[in-house]
Design an enzyme around this catalytic site. Sequence first.
Site, short mmCIF file in Angstrom:
data_model
loop_
_atom_site.label_atom_id
_atom_site.label_comp_id
_atom_site.label_asym_id
_atom_site.label_seq_id
_atom_site.Cartn_x
_atom_site.Cartn_y
_atom_site.Cartn_z
N CYS A 1 -2.95 11.41 3.54
CA CYS A 1 -3.35 10.33 2.73
C CYS A 1 -3.19 11.03 1.13
O CYS A 1 -2.82 10.19 0.10
CB CYS A 1 -4.61 9.87 2.71
SG CYS A 1 -5.29 8.86 4.31
N GLU B 1 0.82 -1.20 0.07
CA GLU B 1 0.01 -0.15 -0.01
C GLU B 1 0.84 1.23 -0.11
O GLU B 1 0.42 2.46 0.42
CB GLU B 1 -0.81 -0.08 1.42
CG GLU B 1 -2.04 -1.16 1.08
CD GLU B 1 -3.06 -1.14 0.48
OE1 GLU B 1 -3.73 0.14 0.41
OE2 GLU B 1 -3.54 -2.16 -0.35
N HIS C 1 -4.76 1.91 7.39
CA HIS C 1 -3.38 2.13 7.16
C HIS C 1 -2.62 2.61 8.29
O HIS C 1 -3.51 3.21 8.72
CB HIS C 1 -3.28 3.16 5.87
CG HIS C 1 -3.57 2.75 4.60
ND1 HIS C 1 -4.50 3.29 3.81
CD2 HIS C 1 -3.38 1.25 3.89
CE1 HIS C 1 -4.68 2.81 2.70
NE2 HIS C 1 -3.93 1.64 2.77
O1 SUG Z 1 -7.82 3.02 0.08
N1 SUG Z 1 -10.53 5.19 0.14
C1 SUG Z 1 -9.22 4.87 0.44
C2 SUG Z 1 -8.79 5.90 1.24
C3 SUG Z 1 -7.08 5.90 1.45
C4 SUG Z 1 -6.44 6.46 2.40
N2 SUG Z 1 -5.10 6.77 2.43
C5 SUG Z 1 -4.18 6.58 3.49
N3 SUG Z 1 -4.80 6.36 4.65
N4 SUG Z 1 -3.06 6.79 3.17
C6 SUG Z 1 -8.98 3.50 0.68
O2 SUG Z 1 -9.49 3.10 1.46
C7 SUG Z 1 -12.84 4.69 -0.79
C8 SUG Z 1 -13.25 4.57 -2.17
C9 SUG Z 1 -14.69 4.33 -2.23
O3 SUG Z 1 -15.28 3.53 -1.31
O4 SUG Z 1 -15.54 4.69 -3.05
C10 SUG Z 1 -11.40 4.32 -0.70
O5 SUG Z 1 -10.73 3.80 -1.80
#
Ligand code: SUG
Length: 446
Positions: free
Chosen positions: A373, A182, A256
């Site tokens: 993020c 990730e 994460h």
């Molecule tokens: O991978 N949300 C992302 C959020 C990422 C956050 N990044 C960090 N913490 N670095 C994920 O879960 C939601 C998309 C949706 O549900 O349509 C989403 O992908």
Amino acid sequence: MANRQMSQEAPGMREINFDGLVGPSHNYAGLSLGNIASAVNAGAVSAPRTAALQGLGKMRRMLELGLPQGILLPHARPDADWLRSLGFSGSDDAVLRAAWQEEPALLRNAFSASAMWTANAATVSPAPDTADGRCHLSVANLSTMLHRGIEAEQTFRQLRLAFSDERFFAVHPALPAGLGDEGAANFMRLGESHAARSLEIFVHGEGPVRAGDGRIFPSRQHRAASAAVARRHGLAAIDHAMVPQSEIAIAAGAFHNDVVAVANETVLFTHEQAFGDRAAVHSILRERVPGAVIVEAPSDRISLSLAIRTYLFNSQLVTLPEGGMALILPREARDEPAVWSWLEDVLAADNPIHRLEIVDVRESMRNGGGPACLRLRVAVSPEAEAAIDRRFLLDERACDRIETVIEREWPESIAPDDLGEPDLWHRCRAARAALLEALGFGLGEL
Ligand code: SUG
């Protein structure tokens, strides 16, 4: 600090944050298992234009603070090529129409604007840490989530373009899908300064976690993936550590590690329950990072669920040009009195953090993505910085151009059923094309 005497210094290095611009297809499809915000807001109406302006506002704020700021561009969405690889055929519209009729869940995945969260784009080991003295970037495969796994190919293309000068940079493609990776969301770098050879901490989960209510939360970063990245980047054993994520944190919704901890130079800003073995992390820092400072929120003041709801630890911790550090926090942290009063205590205490900046990225937050993020950190020397493709670096004028395109082209709102509308497909495509043109990119380049 006997262990790290071979310290390499690269004078004048600074860190550039490359933010992902929120794409025109930003919507709430609830695609991310284990991400509570994404699940809670599934089916809501999104506001792509507002979302992109919020993100751009954060980038402008960084420039105002005197920090360099980069950008990574939205990916082509809805991704008809990806659907073609799943057996749909014909023109783009024919592919999208058939997917919407036969497998709407696949179209929802192909629509996601998730490339905005560039902390997940890659893991970055700056030049002072690596065997060949170059900055290494490994594209993340994001293979635990279907919609995120689509990103790697376009991310690779962008990073190869931005960091094409092989005297300074090495860009590695994504690892095989079986090893969940990730990117920088489970990664921290701690050292005397950005310029110093530093300790890189890789945080991984150990299998899916079952919460008290029976819900299953996947571990998205695998240990073997982190180890492969460390090998590819040429990190010496003494320069990196593998530490397990806390299962309690994963089960509370910290999918994460950057949801519960962030580091910058000597400072680790963290929740007490962020790591599987807190004592081990503290002793690694004491042994290997000169002058390490741990700023830790005790659970009896900030519960894990409060930390995750407000994204207090998903703030950006940055070194200011005039010295000292600032926390770039989401507005949700300001709105919660318990969090704010603890932050005031942090400011009053003896540590390098002396400034709090609030940003509004609420549209992204509602999908589980806070300020940290939305950015990928790349620390570079002046020479390496000069070798970066200028189109990926922002100044006020570039921000103005981007803002004009967002105002003119980005959809105002997207409701769940809009995803099946050809007008929206065309609009998303045209909006991205207008952005690329405004920034001087040819469509074929990305
Ligand atoms: O991978 N949300 C992302 C959020 C990422 C956050 N990044 C960090 N913490 N670095 C994920 O879960 C939601 C998309 C949706 O549900 O349509 C989403 O992908």
